[in-house]
Design an enzyme around this catalytic site. Structure first.
Site, mmCIF file in Angstrom:
data_model
loop_
_atom_site.group_PDB
_atom_site.id
_atom_site.type_symbol
_atom_site.label_atom_id
_atom_site.label_comp_id
_atom_site.label_asym_id
_atom_site.label_seq_id
_atom_site.Cartn_x
_atom_site.Cartn_y
_atom_site.Cartn_z
ATOM 1 N N SER A 1 4.001 -5.567 -4.280
ATOM 2 C CA SER A 1 3.456 -6.255 -3.109
ATOM 3 C C SER A 1 4.012 -7.671 -3.057
ATOM 4 C CB SER A 1 1.934 -6.294 -3.143
ATOM 5 O OG SER A 1 1.432 -6.672 -1.877
HETATM 6 C C1 LIG Z 1 5.276 -6.830 2.038
HETATM 7 S S1 LIG Z 1 3.732 -6.284 1.475
HETATM 8 C C2 LIG Z 1 2.653 -6.662 2.826
HETATM 9 C C3 LIG Z 1 2.432 -8.101 3.083
HETATM 10 C C4 LIG Z 1 1.146 -8.376 3.792
HETATM 11 N N1 LIG Z 1 1.154 -7.984 5.182
HETATM 12 C C5 LIG Z 1 0.719 -9.821 3.631
HETATM 13 O O1 LIG Z 1 0.445 -10.475 4.634
HETATM 14 O O2 LIG Z 1 0.626 -10.253 2.499
HETATM 15 C C6 LIG Z 1 3.850 -4.513 1.635
HETATM 16 C C7 LIG Z 1 2.582 -3.812 1.326
HETATM 17 O O3 LIG Z 1 2.685 -2.469 1.725
HETATM 18 C C8 LIG Z 1 1.848 -1.744 0.873
HETATM 19 N N2 LIG Z 1 2.110 -0.305 0.962
HETATM 20 C C9 LIG Z 1 3.073 0.413 0.331
HETATM 21 N N3 LIG Z 1 2.943 1.718 0.614
HETATM 22 C C10 LIG Z 1 1.884 1.828 1.459
HETATM 23 C C11 LIG Z 1 1.261 2.923 2.093
HETATM 24 N N4 LIG Z 1 1.683 4.170 1.926
HETATM 25 N N5 LIG Z 1 0.197 2.672 2.890
HETATM 26 C C12 LIG Z 1 -0.265 1.416 3.064
HETATM 27 N N6 LIG Z 1 0.286 0.345 2.473
HETATM 28 C C13 LIG Z 1 1.346 0.536 1.681
HETATM 29 C C14 LIG Z 1 2.138 -2.334 -0.496
HETATM 30 O O4 LIG Z 1 1.119 -2.019 -1.423
HETATM 31 C C15 LIG Z 1 2.247 -3.813 -0.152
HETATM 32 O O5 LIG Z 1 1.046 -4.474 -0.379
#
Ligand SMILES: C[S@@+](CC[C@H](N)C(=O)[O-])C[C@H]1O[C@@H](n2cnc3c(N)ncnc32)[C@H](O)[C@@H]1O
Length: 386
Positions: free
Chosen positions: A91
């Site tokens: 993340s």
């Molecule tokens: C770049 S981060 C998001 C940043 C966030 N919007 C913020 O403001 O901090 C990407 C996120 O997507 C999540 N993610 C990965 N696979 C996912 C899934 N299948 N469903 C929902 N979230 C997912 C990860 O756990 C991670 O926290």
């Protein structure tokens, strides 16, 4: 509150000014949100990978933490360990300029109900909640501890959007319909489940990437019988969606670079050197392409290697000869590099179109049609949906 963190209003203001000056932050409503949401609350620590591969942690007690949090930069916020013992990013807090660029592109209006896929730190959910109100914002993440932490941080600020631990590929049917869906992780294809949860005329903004570096942000409108829209002009990359709340395991080429099918190429061997043709080549590849390096020379890796789950692989020399050509070696059912080389030639012949000339149509049968200039135009490619 320490003397440093009490200065956050000024820092958030400077961040907003910087994004407004570069033309990313345009609307007063998003400017208000950026100035009102303290990013440091959502990023109590971050990690930086050192040249030797090790990660260092910087937290609220460390020098440099506060300044870094208010820079227009992405920050890795969560690591997990793979079964092979490698620590990988799961993340991050997206670069504020990218988040704002997406929020502006999403054309959010008062009264809209928005689903965010990828809660992460909760910062983007906070921006949305400031803009729309808690009862109109929904955010899901596959990481249970991430959602818990985000909920606590939002709560500290008196913000209470609906958060859920869920696989965002399924949307959040219990709270549909939505006017907008924004995904802050990349997806290999557009789930039709989202179409069932977005009202007609609603918009979806997502980073479509069937393989690493192969794709871009695409803004799709929900029509009665399809999703359709164009890729955003500027390339961006998010971490790939995971199917479980664990570290993604590395897949990749496990064989030897040997002498089968030798040839040469004039093209650079890294996906990011030719982003548009690399994306179009996904329509020819037999599955997700893993990218890596093999071998070592005094000036860096010897080979760039590409492989797909069916056992196809290609290796391309990192060093070009005096004629600018690089050696290629390929094995398995599909010569991946030849497929890329061919599509690169087609793209060249079309005048090397950039992202702003490409669009996408997705239909309920999951067909993903990439088109040039117009949906009904004569040039198009079908994406192989995995
Ligand atoms: C770049 S981060 C998001 C940043 C966030 N919007 C913020 O403001 O901090 C990407 C996120 O997507 C999540 N993610 C990965 N696979 C996912 C899934 N299948 N469903 C929902 N979230 C997912 C990860 O756990 C991670 O926290």
């Amino acid at each position: 509150m320490t003397a440093t963190t009490s200065a956050w209003h000024e820092s958030a203001h400077r961040l907003a000014e910087e994004m407004a000056a570069s033309g990313i932050l345009r609307s007063p409503a998003w400017r208000d949100a950026v100035e009102a949401v303290p990013r440091h609350v959502f990023v109590p620590r971050f990690y930086v990978q050192q040249p030797d591969g090790q990660w260092t942690e910087t937290s609220a007690d460390d020098d440099g933490w506060f300044a870094a949090v208010y820079r227009n930069e992405p920050l890795v916020t969560e690591l997990a360990t793979t079964t092979k013992g490698n620590r990988v990013t799961v993340s991050s807090s997206t670069k504020p300029g990218l988040m704002v660029r997406m929020l502006e592109a999403l054309d959010v209006q008062d009264g809209h109900r928005v689903l965010e896929v990828g809660t992460g730190t909760g910062y983007n959910a906070a921006l949305l909640t400031h803009r729309l109100g808690a009862d109109r914002v929904f955010s899901v993440d596959i990481g249970a501890s991430l959602v818990d932490a985000a909920r606590c941080r939002l709560d500290r600020l008196g913000l209470a959007p609906t958060l859920a631990v869920a696989n965002g590929a399924e949307g959040l049917p219990a709270h549909a319909p939505f006017d907008r869906i924004i995904a802050t992780c990349s997806l290999p294809s557009i789930p039709w489940a989202w179409a069932e949860q977005v009202r007609e005329g609603g918009l979806v903004l997502v980073d479509l990437k069937p393989s690493t570096h192969a794709g871009n942000l695409v803004l799709l409108t929900r029509h009665a019988d399809r999703f359709e829209g164009r890729f955003l002009p500027q390339w961006a990359g998010f971490m790939a969606m995971r199917n479980t709340d664990r570290a993604p395991e590395a897949t990749g080429f496990v064989g030897e670079v040997n002498a089968s099918r030798r040839s040469s190429t004039r093209l650079e061997p890294t996906p990011w050197s030719s982003l548009v043709p690399w994306f179009l080549a996904q329509t020819r590849f037999p599955g997700e392409v893993a990218f890596g390096y093999r071998g070592a020379t005094s000036s860096g890796p010897e080979w760039a290697v590409f492989s797909t789950p069916d056992g196809s692989w290609s290796a391309v020399g990192m060093q070009a000869d005096e004629n600018g050509r690089r050696e290629t070696r390929q094995g398995g059912p599909v010569p991946l590099w030849d497929a890329f080389d061919e599509i690169h030639a087609t793209w060249d012949a079309l005048g090397g179109p950039a992202w702003d000339r490409l669009g996408l149509t997705v239909t309920p049968d999951e067909r993903h049609r990439i088109w040039l200039d117009e949906p009904e135009g004569s040039v198009g490619w079908d994406l192989l949906v995995q």
